[in-house]
Each structure stands twice: as structure tokens, then as C-alpha cells.
Scaffold this active site. Structure first.
Site, PDB file in Angstrom:
ATOM      1  N   ASN A   1       0.811  -0.858   0.241  1.00 19.01           N
ATOM      2  CA  ASN A   1       0.001  -0.250  -0.059  1.00 19.01           C
ATOM      3  C   ASN A   1       0.920   1.296  -0.062  1.00 19.01           C
ATOM      4  OD1 ASN A   1       0.089   0.528   3.006  1.00 19.01           O
ATOM      5  ND2 ASN A   1      -0.259  -1.264   3.339  1.00 19.01           N
TER       6      ASN A   1
ATOM      7  N   ASP B   1      -4.334  -6.684   5.126  1.00 25.24           N
ATOM      8  CA  ASP B   1      -4.942  -7.460   5.658  1.00 25.24           C
ATOM      9  C   ASP B   1      -5.041  -8.351   5.299  1.00 25.24           C
ATOM     10  OD1 ASP B   1      -5.913  -5.101   7.546  1.00 25.24           O
ATOM     11  OD2 ASP B   1      -6.806  -4.182   5.495  1.00 25.24           O
TER      12      ASP B   1
ATOM     13  N   LYS C   1       8.607 -17.543 -10.671  1.00 21.69           N
ATOM     14  CA  LYS C   1       8.252 -16.386 -11.180  1.00 21.69           C
ATOM     15  C   LYS C   1       6.912 -16.742 -11.948  1.00 21.69           C
ATOM     16  CE  LYS C   1       9.329 -12.325 -13.742  1.00 21.69           C
ATOM     17  NZ  LYS C   1       9.567 -11.815 -14.755  1.00 21.69           N
TER      18      LYS C   1
ATOM     19  N   PRO D   1      -2.747 -11.847  10.824  1.00 24.54           N
ATOM     20  CA  PRO D   1      -3.134 -11.827  12.088  1.00 24.54           C
ATOM     21  C   PRO D   1      -3.468 -10.648  12.353  1.00 24.54           C
ATOM     22  CG  PRO D   1      -0.611 -12.222  11.785  1.00 24.54           C
ATOM     23  CD  PRO D   1      -1.329 -12.692  10.356  1.00 24.54           C
ATOM     24  N   ASP D   2      -4.071  -9.942  12.988  1.00 23.90           N
ATOM     25  CA  ASP D   2      -4.173  -8.358  13.567  1.00 23.90           C
ATOM     26  C   ASP D   2      -3.035  -8.155  14.190  1.00 23.90           C
ATOM     27  OD1 ASP D   2      -4.984  -5.922  14.891  1.00 23.90           O
ATOM     28  OD2 ASP D   2      -7.047  -6.078  13.839  1.00 23.90           O
ATOM     29  N   ILE D   3      -2.648  -7.482  14.783  1.00 23.81           N
ATOM     30  CA  ILE D   3      -1.159  -7.365  15.226  1.00 23.81           C
ATOM     31  C   ILE D   3      -1.782  -6.253  16.137  1.00 23.81           C
ATOM     32  CG2 ILE D   3       1.269  -6.625  15.428  1.00 23.81           C
ATOM     33  CD1 ILE D   3       1.624  -6.757  12.810  1.00 23.81           C
TER      34      ILE D   3
ATOM     35  N   PHE E   1      -4.257   3.597  15.099  1.00 25.41           N
ATOM     36  CA  PHE E   1      -4.964   4.315  14.035  1.00 25.41           C
ATOM     37  C   PHE E   1      -5.794   3.802  13.540  1.00 25.41           C
ATOM     38  CE2 PHE E   1      -2.070   8.330  13.416  1.00 25.41           C
ATOM     39  CZ  PHE E   1      -1.597   7.484  14.574  1.00 25.41           C
TER      40      PHE E   1
ATOM     41  N   LYS F   1     -13.220   0.198  16.042  1.00 26.92           N
ATOM     42  CA  LYS F   1     -12.049  -0.516  16.568  1.00 26.92           C
ATOM     43  C   LYS F   1     -11.539  -0.559  17.634  1.00 26.92           C
ATOM     44  CE  LYS F   1     -11.051   0.336  11.694  1.00 26.92           C
ATOM     45  NZ  LYS F   1     -11.044   0.777  10.760  1.00 26.92           N
TER      46      LYS F   1
ATOM     47  N   LYS G   1     -11.177  -4.234  19.092  1.00 25.79           N
ATOM     48  CA  LYS G   1      -9.606  -4.509  19.739  1.00 25.79           C
ATOM     49  C   LYS G   1      -9.638  -4.212  20.702  1.00 25.79           C
ATOM     50  CE  LYS G   1      -8.416  -3.417  14.614  1.00 25.79           C
ATOM     51  NZ  LYS G   1      -7.297  -3.496  13.538  1.00 25.79           N
TER      52      LYS G   1
HETATM   53  O1  C5P Z   1      -8.507  -2.511  11.605  1.00 24.36           O
HETATM   54  P1  C5P Z   1      -7.842  -1.519  10.269  1.00 24.36           P
HETATM   55  O2  C5P Z   1      -6.683  -2.302   9.469  1.00 24.36           O
HETATM   56  O3  C5P Z   1      -8.088  -0.394  10.010  1.00 24.36           O
HETATM   57  O4  C5P Z   1      -6.935  -1.018  12.067  1.00 24.36           O
HETATM   58  C1  C5P Z   1      -6.038   0.072  12.016  1.00 24.36           C
HETATM   59  C2  C5P Z   1      -5.075  -0.491  13.089  1.00 24.36           C
HETATM   60  O5  C5P Z   1      -4.755  -1.591  13.832  1.00 24.36           O
HETATM   61  C3  C5P Z   1      -3.975   0.418  13.071  1.00 24.36           C
HETATM   62  O6  C5P Z   1      -3.569   0.569  13.836  1.00 24.36           O
HETATM   63  C4  C5P Z   1      -2.935  -0.829  12.683  1.00 24.36           C
HETATM   64  O7  C5P Z   1      -1.629  -0.189  12.740  1.00 24.36           O
HETATM   65  C5  C5P Z   1      -3.741  -1.941  13.012  1.00 24.36           C
HETATM   66  N1  C5P Z   1      -3.519  -2.884  12.179  1.00 24.36           N
HETATM   67  C6  C5P Z   1      -2.520  -4.243  12.628  1.00 24.36           C
HETATM   68  N2  C5P Z   1      -2.701  -5.095  11.687  1.00 24.36           N
HETATM   69  C7  C5P Z   1      -3.752  -5.762  11.240  1.00 24.36           C
HETATM   70  C8  C5P Z   1      -3.959  -4.531  10.667  1.00 24.36           C
HETATM   71  C9  C5P Z   1      -4.317  -3.212  11.216  1.00 24.36           C
HETATM   72  O8  C5P Z   1      -1.781  -3.712  13.759  1.00 24.36           O
HETATM   73  N3  C5P Z   1      -3.254  -6.859  10.441  1.00 24.36           N
END
Ligand code: C5P
Length: 399
Positions: A208, A277, A287, A303-305, A322, A336, A340
Site C-alpha cells: 500500500n 489485511d 516467477k 493476523p491483526d497485530i 490508528f 475499532k 480491538k
Molecule cells: O482494522 P484496521 O486495519 O483499520 O485497523 C487499523 C489499526 O490496526 C492500525 O493501528 C493498524 O496499525 C492496526 N493493524 C494491525 N494489524 C493488522 C491490521 C491493522 O496492527 N493486521
């Protein structure tokens, strides 16, 4: 600590201790400090401008109304240039003038015109120092935030013994160093920044537009107020902020692994990274050839860190996320915050041109359970400072 890039105006007034000033300047120069000397007419009775010009490597300013001096660096310019103004030796007379707000020579004018901190290093006869008026003036200068360094006690040039000697040049230099040394804050802050890259094959990836600027500005702001900063960064082309431990990662999985390992030893976690995501479910070893007219890449969720750090049951840091949104900013940001289980979220509207992704400016709104705060459009460095101050305030409140 060197004093590289630090700009100090050394104001010298008319006291016998002025003979120690070349030594102060030399020691500052040894530390790569940029020094400009300003002398009062009294100072020139004790030491020549030529000596100070030679040791400082810069012209000496001594007159408010000298067209040549004004043409090279005018008094307002000099006042703005300074990171710190040090007056050594400071006589009882100049202390009284500064306290009265007078501006009838170059040095006192600079004191009024600067927004840099001012340090007064008094040197005078012990009786003059003890005089109630001098003490009252010093107290009043201290009360408005000026630093008063010294004086030392001992034998004086006039033969008296007592308090009023100028501090030794090295002591003054050490105080200047201490002034510029960031205050140590017993706080460990972990920050993620930048994009992640999700490989499709050995030469292609999905990513991105995140530049990492906001996360890096936050790391710098946190470091400048004395926190210990760890910065987990995706691929960006930015210099590491001073005194920051940087861990470079590429993919969301790498970032997740590092964040989970680091989080328990940190007090605050600020997730600023634009984490992909999804990632391709299969990364081709070779390739991929363009044999077909269309191509499908199957993706699986990363994974959502932030959510995983926030879910830690032991040693969970204070978690700040953020939210980059294009509509209904508050609703999505609060969603969020709840989902979260965050302590705070910083939201911005990325659909507005000139702020957010890849821009130098940004505007944020902070949301927490019981409130919100707008941080209006500013460059990312300035905004980061305000953000860090607010986060630490809320962190302290939560303890
Ligand atoms: O759900 P969304 O991506 O909009 O959430 C944004 C927040 O979650 C940001 O703080 C981003 O750094 C964190 N994030 C993360 N891991 C992910 C997706 C988002 O830590 N896989």
C-alpha cells in the site's frame, strides 16, 4: 555528548571573569557547537572582540545599531537563530536590566526577542550578589523560567571571599550539555510503522501507499521527550530517528512476530503501520508466467497485530491504534476501539487531499472510551509531539 547542530549565543558582559570566555567558546567548539558571541560595551573593556572572533570562528556582535552587523545577521535573526542564550559572566547590572525588560543594547534586546531558553551565569562581588535587589532580580528571572547557573564561592578578583565567582568554563559547558541532553523518561514505547509487503512470487508483492512518515515522526517525538523507543518498520526509505532501536520487517507475519516478542517489555504500543489485511495464500517459488489472460490470487487474512497485542493477558502494554477512514470517521474509529479493546485510537480522514497517506501533514482525532480530542492539521512532526504528549497523559492516568 557532542553539541553538533546546537546553536548557542554566548552573551558576555563587563566583569573581570570575562577573561574566561575564550575558554568556554573553545570547549564548546571542541564539541562542534555553533557559537555566536555577543558582547556589551563593558565586556570589551575586559577582553577584545577579536579574541572571541578568532576562537568562535564567527563575527562578534556588539552593537544594536551597526549597519554592517545588521546586514550579516540582524539582532532579530540572531535571537531566532539561537537554541540557547547563555550570559556568562552576567553582571548585577545586566541581570537587573533583563529583569526590568529593558532592551537598550544588543544583548538585552536579544533576551527579549528570543524564544530560546536563557541561562544566566552570574559573576560579581559577593556583596553585590548578596544584595537584596540582586537576589530579588534573580528570583524573579528564575520564576519566569530562566536558568540561573552558579555562582561559585571562593576568593574573588577584588580580594573578597564569598559567593559570586563565575563557574569554571568546563562546568558551564557541562551545564550546556546537560541542557541539551534529552530528559530520561522511564517509559518504553513500541511503535509499528510503514506498509507491509505480501509476496506473490519471488519478484512481486501486494502493498500500500504508506510512507511510514507518521510512525517515524512519533518515534522521534517519543525519543525526544526521553522515552526508550523501539520501532518496527515495514519497507520505507526513511532515516532511523536518533537513539531509536529499529527492527526492519517485510511482511505482516514478520511484523506480528516481532511485535508479539517486543510488546510485553514495553509500556505503550502505538500501532501506526498500514498492515496488509490479506496475503496470498500460496507464494509461488518461481516467477509466475503470464500465460493466461486473467489470473486469480487467493488471499487469506493476516493476523491483526494490534488486536493480538491488546489481547495479551500478561504484561499488556497501553494500546493505541490508528484508523484511516474515508467516511463516518468517528463511528468506524470507535468501532475499532471497542472491537480491538484499545485504550485509545487516532483517526484521520484519508479522503481529504493533503493529509494522511504519503503526505507531510496530517490531522487526527483521538478517541477513548469517555472522550475525544481534535489535533488539527499540522506537519507530521508537530502532530506527533502533541499525540505523544496526549498518549502519555492517558497512560499515566490509567496507571
Ligand atoms: O482494522 P484496521 O486495519 O483499520 O485497523 C487499523 C489499526 O490496526 C492500525 O493501528 C493498524 O496499525 C492496526 N493493524 C494491525 N494489524 C493488522 C491490521 C491493522 O496492527 N493486521
Amino acid at each position: 555528548m557532542t553539541l553538533e547542530n546546537k546553536k548557542v549565543v554566548l552573551g558576555i558582559t563587563g566583569g573581570i571573569a570575562a577573561y574566561k570566555c575564550p575558554e568556554i567558546v573553545r570547549r564548546l567548539k571542541d564539541l562542534n557547537c555553533d557559537v555566536r558571541v555577543v558582547m556589551t560595551s563593558g565586556a570589551k573593556e575586559f577582553i577584545t572582540p577579536l579574541t572571541l572572533q578568532a576562537v568562535s570562528g564567527n563575527p562578534v556582535s556588539d552593537s544594536l545599531l551597526d549597519p554592517a552587523a545588521e546586514a550579516s545577521m540582524g539582532h532579530i535573526e540572531l535571537a531566532k537563530w539561537a537554541d540557547l542564550v547563555v550570559i556568562a559572566p552576567a553582571t548585577a547590572d545586566v541581570i537587573a536590566k533583563i529583569n526590568a525588560g529593558m532592551a537598550n543594547d544588543l544583548l538585552t534586546t536579544i533576551c527579549l526577542a528570543t524564544d530560546a531558553p536563557i541561562a544566566i551565569v552570574p559573576a560579581m562581588n559577593q556583596q553585590m550578589y548578596a544584595a537584596k535587589t540582586t537576589q530579588r532580580n534573580l528570583t524573579s528571572l528564575r520564576n519566569i523560567g530562566m536558568h540561573i547557573w552558579g555562582p561559585a564561592s571562593g576568593e574573588q578578583a577584588c580580594g573578597d571571599i564569598g559567593k559570586g565567582r563565575l563557574l569554571e568554563p568546563m562546568q558551564i559547558v557541562e551545564l550546556i550539555q546537560a541542557h541539551f541532553t534529552p530528559k530520561s523518561l522511564d517509559l518504553n514505547i513500541l511503535i509499528t510503522a510503514g506498509p507491509t509487503r505480501e509476496a506473490i512470487d519471488p519478484v512481486r508483492y501486494i502493498s500500500n501507499h504508506s510512507s511510514g512518515k507518521m510512525g517515524f515522526a512519533i518515534a522521534q517525538a517519543a525519543q525526544q521527550i526521553g522515552a526508550n523507543v523501539t520501532l518496527i518498520s515495514g519497507p520505507v526509505s526513511l532515516a532511523t530517528p536518533h537513539n531509536t532501536k529499529r527492527l526492519d520487517v517485510v511482511s505482516a507475519s514478520d511484523m506480528h512476530e516481532q511485535a508479539m516478542a517486543q510488546a510485553p517489555s514495553h509500556d505503550i504500543f502505538i500501532a501506526c503501520a498500514a498492515v496488509a489485511d490479506y496475503r496470498p495464500s500460496n507464494v509461488s517459488d518461481q516467477k509466475i508466467k503470464k500465460n493466461d489472460d486473467d489470473m486469480t490470487v487467493t488471499m487469506i487474512k493476516n493476523p491483526d497485530i494490534l488486536a493480538d497485542v491488546s489481547a495479551l493477558t500478561a504484561n499488556r502494554p497501553f494500546c493505541v491504534g490508528f484508523a484511516a477512514e474515508t467516511q463516518d470517521v468517528e463511528t468506524y474509529a470507535r468501532g475499532k476501539l471497542t472491537r480491538k479493546k484499545l485504550d485509545m485510537i487516532a483517526a484521520n480522514n484519508v479522503s481529504i487531499a493533503g493529509q494522511g497517506f504519503n503526505s507531510d501533514d496530517n490531522a487526527l482525532t483521538l478517541y477513548w472510551k469517555q472522550g475525544k480530542l481534535d489535533l488539527p492539521l499540522a506537519d507530521k512532526q508537530e502532530l506527533a509531539k502533541q499525540l505523544v504528549v496526549e498518549i502519555i497523559k492517558h497512560y499515566n492516568h490509567a496507571q
